[in-house]
Scaffold this active site. Structure first.
Site, PDB file in Angstrom:
ATOM      1  N   LEU A 105      -9.361  -5.595  12.151  1.00 17.94           N
ATOM      2  CA  LEU A 105     -10.476  -6.277  12.807  1.00 17.94           C
ATOM      3  C   LEU A 105      -9.944  -7.280  13.816  1.00 17.94           C
ATOM      4  O   LEU A 105     -10.463  -7.430  14.909  1.00 17.94           O
ATOM      5  CB  LEU A 105     -11.346  -6.973  11.753  1.00 17.94           C
ATOM      6  CG  LEU A 105     -11.872  -6.086  10.626  1.00 17.94           C
ATOM      7  CD1 LEU A 105     -12.830  -6.867   9.730  1.00 17.94           C
ATOM      8  CD2 LEU A 105     -12.600  -4.874  11.188  1.00 17.94           C
ATOM      9  N   ARG A 136       0.803  -1.221   0.000  1.00 20.72           N
ATOM     10  CA  ARG A 136       0.000   0.000   0.000  1.00 20.72           C
ATOM     11  C   ARG A 136       0.844   1.284   0.000  1.00 20.72           C
ATOM     12  O   ARG A 136       0.586   2.199  -0.775  1.00 20.72           O
ATOM     13  CB  ARG A 136      -0.899   0.027   1.242  1.00 20.72           C
ATOM     14  CG  ARG A 136      -2.021  -0.975   1.176  1.00 20.72           C
ATOM     15  CD  ARG A 136      -2.844  -0.976   2.445  1.00 20.72           C
ATOM     16  NE  ARG A 136      -3.962  -1.915   2.315  1.00 20.72           N
ATOM     17  CZ  ARG A 136      -4.841  -2.158   3.277  1.00 20.72           C
ATOM     18  NH1 ARG A 136      -4.744  -1.555   4.444  1.00 20.72           N
ATOM     19  NH2 ARG A 136      -5.824  -3.010   3.094  1.00 20.72           N
TER      20      ARG A 136
END
Lengths: 645, 254
Positions: free
Chosen positions: A448, A337
């Site tokens: 998460l 990223r």
């Protein structure tokens, strides 16, 4: 102040098991006498509140939204990692641990990350038992997919709405405890101050956002689970209400802030279309599996596209620059990223961006559609193409998507020890609000995992170590001086805000702050820009406190006042981020210092001088914050420089 | 390709608080970008109102990507506006015409009292969930995630029901202010999964009782809820809810 991370002794794989079996306990009869405040009801907050209540503690939970189910964890798309090895592809706790440490560019604490990997499997079990409808294979067993930065398939998912389903699971567990009376829920409430009594966190002041009334709430421990601070950039993939206020108040009461400059900028988001824009929408990074990223080779062609005189299809193959494939032949469009984001910025800085603003690159599926057929592409990305069409009005089957990087996640946060306690006794931070597990860059599908690990399986154990000393304390009165004074301070602050009666809206200040942060503390940073940004933020802060206009009154439902409080805190946090970025003269993960590059222009880490966590102590707004360092020691992994050529 | 900027007349419901009677206020907006979302258009209006020294329009919103369920506007007589399967935050101004008049109201339903302007109190939904919208499993009790295979089609159907975002459009769209679509989505999710079986009967009875107690109306099979649901929750869930409720009611001991 001496930082003590309280990492248990012993070999890395045994630390947590041993510690969990020896950490002090609070008996069921005593748990009833202990109140715990949880601020925030996302994955970390909801799971912690529910689990602590199940254990018998009395819990008060707070969220600013109208329901705990709406916390921004709900928007997470991709999935949740766990070292289950269900795919028989050689996954293990060690591999998940290793990938996370490496993905974080060696700036996370080994013991915490190993524990995270150890409990990851239990999270999946727990969520399945709650009825979370994970994706399954035809045989009825759980399905997995792979994600960036790993070579195994360990990501569990529920279509593109994994965060929603996990949060609704945690919310259902929370709802059950609310019904039982073990959790008292305060929706549309915002924490606006931590109350300190004799050096310990003993409660909070909360604003009832509907009536505007201030409330005093006491507890034997306060847990901050209020998420990340990406909205300091104004434009981000965060929800509009996501804010740093709870964490920042904790910081100003003595909790050190860890690695504030570590922010993650996600490469595949929808670009900004105009000044009115309020947020940026993420498009799953899975699109880079089949999409090719490009911009025109020449500025002239780019300008023609920006002005609407040419379309993507008018640019001949020879005039296109597939810059990721050109610069990183080994990884091509699938570089991590941070690398993909920086390359897009570079292309646009050269004047080769493609949207009317000049700030976008193409993500083109033409070749994939020609190779595989429209049906295959539709099966893989149909829902994403539809979403893109809905928002932009463009059909990605016919014309390339336009994407641009956007702020997505903050790895930095309140510094915590192994118990997840901040440097303030009794004050804890969990989930994105703490700094602990992702180092300088978070891997996909790990947010998460960390939120639920902290809430379900770590904090419920570690908080006992502190609360064991609180069993004789008894109910904490909210009539004491500390509560009265804290409420007074909040009232004064709100009065001051309301009294400014200036000319400019809160939103306009937030937008200007965002521009400064993005320009100077975004994808590329250098000493000159950061120094300039610090002055600009201070000047903007002064202007805010002398010219902001907040309509209405304090004693009513007043979203503008709520927003003003949050922006005031962002205006302080922004300066700390800039200072942190200035001090860290290396490049690592999402933090790219232009002065620290390899000869090929890649991020260059400096392990000799910067293998530490920056933990900042608040020292008044006029003074400089004080830097404390937690040196990172690596026993299980070897530090290497990343390369994607 | 349409115009890049349009002019609009907005008729917006203004109501100071729950007790206030409320009224429509008319505002003119010029130069609204067709790329803006509906909520960004309201942002532009509010910026204008604040600078003019007036009270901005209060409205609920948060994620602005169609998943948190917070936004809740009744636009030109439809919950979440003219586009099907779209939340207000994902509705874009290119679907409106230059010179158009847009009427914007809050959800109107007795169990959702207005807090201010377009903001309503939907905590009744949380109360219904607390009455039984869960599987009673404490943290740490769970068997291995793959210990119990679940047919893919059941898991997929449970997911379709679980995709509800709890926005309340179904209640707002229903002439009876019924919450049956919302309740049926949660009841269905658990009824379809083995994890939901032990409390299956008790759950539906408790959730329906709470729904009735809070003043939501009955379902008369109009189907407006399904038509206006931004997540496409199917009305077949209501049929399942009715079956589940009937079967539980007829079970001795329940």
């Amino acid at each position: 102040m001496k930082l003590d991370a309280k990492i248990p002794a012993g070999a890395l794989p045994e630390k947590w098991t041993k510690y969990r079996s020896t950490v002090r306990l609070v008996s069921p009869a005593n748990k009833r006498k202990i109140d715990i405040i949880v601020v925030g009801t996302g994955l970390a907050g909801a799971s912690a509140a529910a689990s602590l209540a199940e254990l018998g503690y009395k819990v008060k939970a707070f969220c600013f939204q109208d329901s705990p189910r709406r916390a921004h964890s709900i928007a997470a798309q991709g999935g949740i990692n766990a070292a289950k090895n269900y795919q028989n592809d050689g996954d293990s706790v060690f591999r998940l641990f290793y990938d996370t440490i490496k993905g974080g560019d060696y700036r996370a604490r080994e013991a915490n990350v190993h524990r995270l990997a150890e409990v990851s499997g239990s999270i999946i079990d727990q969520c399945v038992a709650q009825g979370v409808p994970f994706a399954r294979e035809y045989g009825g067993l759980l399905d997995n997919r792979s994600f960036g930065g790993t070579q195994v398939s360990r990501t569990f998912y529920a279509r593109g709405q994994t965060g929603q389903q996990l949060l609704l699971g945690a919310y259902s567990a929370l709802s059950r405890q609310i019904e039982k009376g073990q959790v008292e829920m305060f929706s549309r409430h915002e924490m606006v101050e931590v109350v300190m009594v004799d050096g310990k966190a003993r409660g909070i002041i909360a604003r009832d956002l509907v009536s505007g009334k201030l409330e005093r709430h006491s507890g034997h421990a306060v847990v901050i689970a209020s998420g990340g601070y990406g909205n300091v950039f104004y434009l981000s993939t965060n929800a509009m209400g996501s804010n740093v206020t709870a964490a920042w108040k904790a910081h100003k009461q003595g909790a050190l802030f860890g690695n504030p400059c570590f922010t993650q900028i996600h490469p595949t988001c929808l670009p900004q279309t105009g000044e009115y824009q309020s947020k940026l929408t993420l498009m799953s990074e899975s699109l880079r599996n089949d999409g090719r990223v490009w911009v025109p080779k020449t500025k002239e062609d780019a300008k023609a596209i920006q002005e609407g005189r040419k379309k993507a299809s008018d640019i001949a193959e020879a005039d296109r620059d597939y810059y990721l494939e050109r610069k990183y032949p080994a990884f091509g469009n699938l570089v991590p990223r941070d690398v993909a984001s920086r390359a897009a910025k570079e292309a646009c800085d050269e004047g080769r961006g493609v949207a009317p603003t000049g700030l976008a690159v193409f993500l083109d599926f033409r070749d994939a559609i020609n190779r595989l057929g429209k049906d295959v592409i539709s099966a893989r990305y149909g829902n994403l193409f539809e979403m893109y069409d809905k928002i932009t009005g463009d059909n990605p089957y016919e014309t390339p998507m336009k994407i641009y990087p956007a702020v997505h996640y903050t790895m930095g946060g309140l510094w915590v020890d192994y118990n997840l306690m901040t440097t303030v006794p009794g004050l804890y931070a969990i989930g994105e609000a703490n700094f602990s597990d992702h180092g300088a860059n978070r891997l996909g599908a790990s947010a998460l995992m960390q939120g639920l690990a902290d809430g379900y399986f770590v904090l419920p154990y570690t908080i006992g170590d502190y609360l064991a000393d609180e069993i004789g304390t008894g109910k904490i009165s909210t009539d004491g001086d500390a509560f009265v004074q804290a409420e007074q301070i909040v009232t004064e602050r709100q009065k001051r805000l309301m009294g400014i009666k200036g000319k400019q809206s809160v939103e306009s200040f937030h937008r200007r702050l965002g521009k400064i942060m993005w320009e100077y503390c975004g994808m590329a940073r250098n000493e000159e820009g950061l120094t300039k940004a610090r002055d600009m933020i201070r000047a903007l802060r002064d202007e805010f406190w002398s010219d902001v206009r907040i309509p209405g009154t304090m004693e009513e439902f007043n979203p503008e006042l709520d927003k003003a409080g949050r922006v005031a805190d962002f205006l302080e946090l922004g300066e700390l981020m800039v200072i942190d970025a200035l001090v860290r003269k290396e490049s690592c993960g999402g933090h790219f210092r232009l002065e620290s590059q390899t000869p090929e222009g890649e991020a260059k880490r400096d392990d000799d001088n910067f293998a530490f966590v920056s933990a900042w102590e608040f020292n008044g707004l006029e003074g400089d914050p004080i830097l404390h360092q937690e040196n990172l020691e690596f026993e299980a992994v070897k530090l290497t420089q990343r390369s994607y050529k | 390709m349409g115009k890049e900027n349009i002019g609009l007349t907005l008729k917006v419901w203004r109501q100071k608080n729950e007790a206030d009677k409320g009224h429509f206020e008319t505002y003119k907006l010029s130069e609204v970008s067709t790329h803006a979302s509906f909520l960004e258009m309201i942002d532009v209006l509010n910026e204008q109102l604040i600078v003019e020294g007036k009270d901005p329009v209060a409205f609920d919103h948060d994620c602005r990507e169609g998943i948190c369920g917070m936004c809740s506007m009744y636009i030109n007589g439809r919950a979440h506006g003219p586009q099907s399967a779209t939340t207000t935050c994902q509705l874009h101004m290119r679907h409106f015409n230059d010179g158009e008049t847009i009427t914007i109201e809050p959800w109107r339903a007795a169990p959702f009292p207005v807090i201010k302007d377009l903001t309503v109190d939907r905590s009744a939904f949380d109360q219904i969930m607390a009455a039984g919208g869960y599987v009673s499993v404490n943290t740490g009790n769970a068997p291995d995630g793959n210990a119990m295979p679940i047919p893919k089609e059941d898991a997929d159907e449970a997911f379709n029901a679980a995709a509800c975002i709890g926005c309340g459009a179904c209640v707002a769209a229903c002439k009876n202010a019924s919450a049956m679509l919302f309740v049926s989505a949660k009841v269905s999710q658990y009824a379809l999964l083995p994890q939901g079986q032990p409390e299956r009967k008790e759950r539906v009875l408790k959730m329906v009782a709470k729904m009735d107690e809070l003043g939501f109306g009955n379902c008369t099979n109009t189907g407006a809820c399904e038509a206006e649901c931004p997540k496409g929750i199917s009305i077949t869930n209501i049929a399942r809810l009715n079956r589940e409720f009937l079967s539980a009611s007829l079970t001795p001991g329940h």
